[in-house]
Enzyme design. Structure first.
Site, short mmCIF file in Angstrom:
data_model
loop_
_atom_site.label_atom_id
_atom_site.label_comp_id
_atom_site.label_asym_id
_atom_site.label_seq_id
_atom_site.Cartn_x
_atom_site.Cartn_y
_atom_site.Cartn_z
N GLY A 34 -8.09 -8.61 44.69
CA GLY A 34 -6.74 -8.39 44.20
C GLY A 34 -6.69 -7.79 42.81
O GLY A 34 -5.86 -6.92 42.54
N CYS A 169 -17.33 -15.56 23.39
CA CYS A 169 -17.72 -15.22 24.75
C CYS A 169 -17.07 -16.20 25.72
O CYS A 169 -16.36 -17.12 25.32
CB CYS A 169 -19.25 -15.22 24.91
N CYS A 172 -18.06 -19.87 25.05
CA CYS A 172 -17.61 -20.48 23.80
C CYS A 172 -16.41 -21.40 24.06
O CYS A 172 -15.52 -21.04 24.82
CB CYS A 172 -17.15 -19.42 22.81
N CYS A 193 -12.73 -21.65 51.91
CA CYS A 193 -12.05 -22.01 50.68
C CYS A 193 -11.41 -20.77 50.06
O CYS A 193 -12.10 -19.81 49.77
CB CYS A 193 -13.09 -22.53 49.71
N CYS A 247 -22.76 -21.92 20.54
CA CYS A 247 -22.62 -21.53 21.95
C CYS A 247 -23.99 -21.19 22.54
O CYS A 247 -24.75 -20.43 21.96
CB CYS A 247 -21.69 -20.32 22.05
ZN LIG Z 1 -20.25 -17.87 23.13
#
Ligand SMILES: [Zn+2]
Lengths: 255, 181
Positions: A34, A169, A172, A193, A247
């Protein structure tokens, strides 16, 4: 061929950026459901030079409530059907299609090859794992990733713009982001599903992705790291969140 | 030395790690299964994959030991079909019943979780998705809300945290509907 020269006439009137530069840009689109199919159409018509499409699915009747695919294309691989459509929509755009799963085998090799030469990746996938995988690969390759998604009930959407080293990102601050609760109790013995997919939400999210893509590719405006669209209230919220220095994907300390 | 016997990589910037007692910070039972984590972050196409497969096998062995001696119910068995350790086959047991189990570690693993399939049970649930490599398989779309998977999680941890709950809920559902005696 006056027609063809006038194809970009309305884009040339745009004062914030020079759209003719798009002809030299290369974009990879992962997932042409979509979101991806719409985004591909917008980018191709706007004059992006080269599009690489990844999706292993075939066109099914259930996809036809949204745009682009036609009843006569049922059973064809989505990327092939879309490539045929785009070739007609704008013959200037070079379209490469990979009817494979990007997480393994030929699709994986194809994606790694495209990452070497593309300017931007558009993530239009529906599984969280694949999103994180794309995020990791794009951060490692230092290529901007624009991820779009709609909520399970189909009414809300979100667009993440990941510019490695600049914006957060996809990994994060992940636990900080709470969405609505998932229901897992619909377990009758029909089909696979699948989440609700509303054509309007999909078109809005795909358009937002393309808008951010143009801003990143042509360097104009202020890129929004995270856009949240709420369809019930009709609001669009820009979230200027910060990168997480710890991160595991983009933080300073490499794992 | 790592548990697999491979020497630790020498790192010029290595500093002594702060030691955290996981029993203090564990919030749920699963946090105590940190011994099922892998140290190496490597995908099947990577050079370091052989090291990762040793760690996966180690974690799997520890998990089976745990099931056998602590839970006294070895409901699952699994073994790699070849030296590349990207395809695994085994059995899932419940009482007198046993079903085949098939697992694929794709090239993107461990960035993505394993793909897992129990062919005979796939028809009794809609918590499944259509996978190019494996056909109908256990759905992990619903993992998003409580997404715990990261690159250091092992196949064993996936069996413990995802497959076991999936199997339990599907079997419970089948019993309720009278499909399984
Ligand atoms: Zn990150």
């Amino acid at each position: 061929m006056a027609q063809v020269r006038e194809r970009y006439d309305r884009l040339k009137r745009f004062t914030f950026a020079d759209f003719s530069k798009l002809a030299a840009k290369r974009v990879a689109i992962v997932g042409v459901g979509g979101l991806g199919a719409l985004a591909a159409e917008i980018l191709a018509r706007a004059g992006v030079g080269r599009l690489a499409l990844f999706d292993y699915d075939t066109v099914e009747e259930a996809n036809l409530n949204r745009l682009v695919y036609r009843t006569s294309q049922i059973g064809q691989p989505k990327v092939k059907a879309l490539a045929a459509h785009l070739g007609d929509a704008n013959p200037d755009a070079e379209v490469v299609s990979y009817p494979h799963d990007v997480t393994t085998g030929r699709g994986y090799v194809g994606l790694m090859g495209e990452l070497d030469k593309c300017d931007l990746v558009l993530g239009c996938v529906d599984t969280f794992g694949v999103r994180l995988f794309l995020n990791g690969k794009c951060v490692a390759a230092k290529i901007p990733l624009i991820d779009g998604g709609a909520s399970e009930n189909g009414i809300n959407g979100a667009v993440h713009v990941v510019i490695p080293g600049k914006t957060p990102c996809y990994r994060c601050n992940r636990p900080a982001l709470k969405q609505e609760q998932v229901t897992t109790d619909r377990r009758d013995v029909t089909g696979v599903c699948a989440f609700t997919s509303l054509p309007t939400t999909m078109a809005i999210v795909a358009s937002l992705q393309c808008q951010e893509a143009f801003k990143v590719l042509l360097k104009f405006g202020r890129v929004a790291p995270l856009l949240l669209y709420n369809g019930l209230d009709g609001t669009l919220e820009r979230v200027d969140w910060k990168r997480d220095p710890k991160c595991p994907t983009c933080g300073r300390r490499k794992t | 030395m790592t548990p697999t016997g491979a020497p630790l990589p020498r790192d010029r910037f290595a500093r002594p790690r702060k030691i955290v007692d996981r029993y203090d910070t564990a919030k749920q039972e699963d946090d105590l299964f940190y011994f099922l984590l892998c140290g190496t972050n490597a995908s099947p196409p990577d050079e370091k994959w052989p090291l990762r497969t040793l760690e996966e096998q180690y974690a799997l062995d520890r998990y089976f030991e745990y099931l056998k001696y602590m839970e006294k119910h070895a409901w699952i068995e699994l073994a790699a079909t070849g030296p590349s350790a990207t395809r695994w086959r085994g059995k899932v047991r419940d009482g007198a019943h046993a079903w085949d189990l098939e697992v694929i570690l794709k090239d993107a693993y461990p960035a993505i979780p394993p793909a897992c399939r129990i062919p005979e049970l796939m028809h009794y649930t809609d918590r499944k998705i259509d996978d190019e490599a494996l056909g109908l398989r256990i759905c992990d779309m619903h993992m998003e809300q409580s997404y715990w998977w990261h690159e250091h999680c092992s196949l064993a941890l996936y069996l413990k945290r995802e497959v076991s709950y999936w199997v339990q809920s599907v079997l419970q559902d089948m019993r309720r509907k009278g499909w399984l005696k």
